[in-house]
Motif scaffolding. Structure first.
Motif, PDB file in Angstrom:
ATOM      1  N   ARG A 166      62.779  38.248  62.697  1.00  0.00           N
ATOM      2  CA  ARG A 166      63.574  37.627  61.627  1.00  0.00           C
ATOM      3  C   ARG A 166      64.573  36.646  62.212  1.00  0.00           C
ATOM      4  O   ARG A 166      64.870  35.611  61.628  1.00  0.00           O
ATOM      5  N   HIS A 209      57.039  32.102  57.927  1.00  0.00           N
ATOM      6  CA  HIS A 209      57.683  33.259  58.564  1.00  0.00           C
ATOM      7  C   HIS A 209      56.708  33.984  59.490  1.00  0.00           C
ATOM      8  O   HIS A 209      57.102  34.591  60.476  1.00  0.00           O
ATOM      9  N   ASP A 264      65.002  32.849  61.086  1.00  0.00           N
ATOM     10  CA  ASP A 264      66.253  32.409  60.464  1.00  0.00           C
ATOM     11  C   ASP A 264      66.927  31.295  61.259  1.00  0.00           C
ATOM     12  O   ASP A 264      67.582  30.422  60.683  1.00  0.00           O
ATOM     13  N   LEU A 282      67.379  38.137  54.716  1.00  0.00           N
ATOM     14  CA  LEU A 282      68.016  37.221  55.662  1.00  0.00           C
ATOM     15  C   LEU A 282      68.880  37.987  56.658  1.00  0.00           C
ATOM     16  O   LEU A 282      69.458  39.033  56.328  1.00  0.00           O
ATOM     17  N   THR A 283      68.960  37.471  57.869  1.00  0.00           N
ATOM     18  CA  THR A 283      69.749  38.151  58.914  1.00  0.00           C
ATOM     19  C   THR A 283      71.248  37.934  58.678  1.00  0.00           C
ATOM     20  O   THR A 283      71.654  36.934  58.063  1.00  0.00           O
ATOM     21  N   PHE A 314      72.317  34.449  59.568  1.00  0.00           N
ATOM     22  CA  PHE A 314      72.068  33.430  58.544  1.00  0.00           C
ATOM     23  C   PHE A 314      73.132  33.517  57.455  1.00  0.00           C
ATOM     24  O   PHE A 314      73.723  32.519  57.045  1.00  0.00           O
TER      25      PHE A 314
END
Ligand code: GAR
Length: 210
Positions: free
Chosen positions: A65, A59, A69, A93-94, A97
């Motif tokens: 993000r 990451h 993702d 998580l977005t 996602f």
């Protein structure tokens, strides 16, 4: 045969519990891959020892993000996941996602949701003075730790507990319920109705460990 992709950030003991239960019970399932967000995640070693493809998507290599993702989504899709299992995956998580995998994305949280969403659940349970604590397996939706609950396990909080002793008791309950929840999903027994999960045929979705 259905395919599971698991995301981890650390030790991976829940992932291990799921794989070992699947082996013991001869589930018709393929563990297509494990993805960690950093290469030091211990659970990657277990995956390799079982011949399960192990990947790292760092990451830290991503400025946002969203871009992290996007790479994750692509990798999981390449692996052909029917079910995405978050097992101690410590990244938020977005929405992109979550929407992509909605209905086939599950998580385990170390508390009896809706109590103690977020981090440091064991410390917070001790501070709050609750007598019962536990773990929750749920479908992931856009609100953090808010999705429909598949099952829960409770454990007692003892007078002399530290966060570590409590965490260990909760973790052993997690190792019981996460494999059960995954199997229910694979068997097509779970149906999301609003913010509830119906299990058919019905059986208890709450487990009390003394
Ligand atoms: C587990 O206790 C899990 O519930 C928790 O991280 C631990 C991972 O252990 N997950 C979260 O806190 C998610 N927000 P493991 O790597 O040994 O499975």
């Amino acid at each position: 045969m259905l395919s599971i992709v698991t995301l981890i950030s650390g030790r991976g003991s829940n992932f291990e519990a799921i794989v070992k239960t699947a082996q013991k019970e001869a589930w018709p399932v393929i563990f297509s891959g494990v993805i960690a967000n950093h290469s030091a995640a211990k659970g990657l070693d277990f995956a390799r020892s079982e011949g399960i493809p192990a990947f790292t998507v760092e990451h830290r290599a991503h400025a946002t993000r969203e871009s992290f993702d996007e790479v994750l989504i692509h990798k999981i899709d390449q692996l052909g996941a029917d079910l995405v299992v978050l097992a101690g995956f410590m990244r938020i998580l977005t929405p992109q996602f979550i929407r992509h995998f909605e209905g086939r994305l599950i998580n385990i949280h170390p508390a009896l949701l809706p109590q103690f969403p977020g981090l440091h659940t064991h410390e917070r349970a001790l501070e709050a003075g609750v007598k019962t604590h536990g773990a929750t397996v749920h479908f992931v939706t856009e609100g953090v730790d808010e999705g429909p609950i598949i099952c829960q396990a409770s454990v007692p909080v003892l007078a002399d507990d530290s966060a570590d002793t409590l965490a260990a008791r909760v973790l052993s309950a997690e190792h019981q319920i996460y494999p059960r929840a995954v199997k229910w999903f694979l068997d097509g027994r779970l149906r999301i109705e609003g913010n509830q999960v119906k299990l058919s045929p019905p059986e208890p979705q709450f487990f009390k460990y003394e």
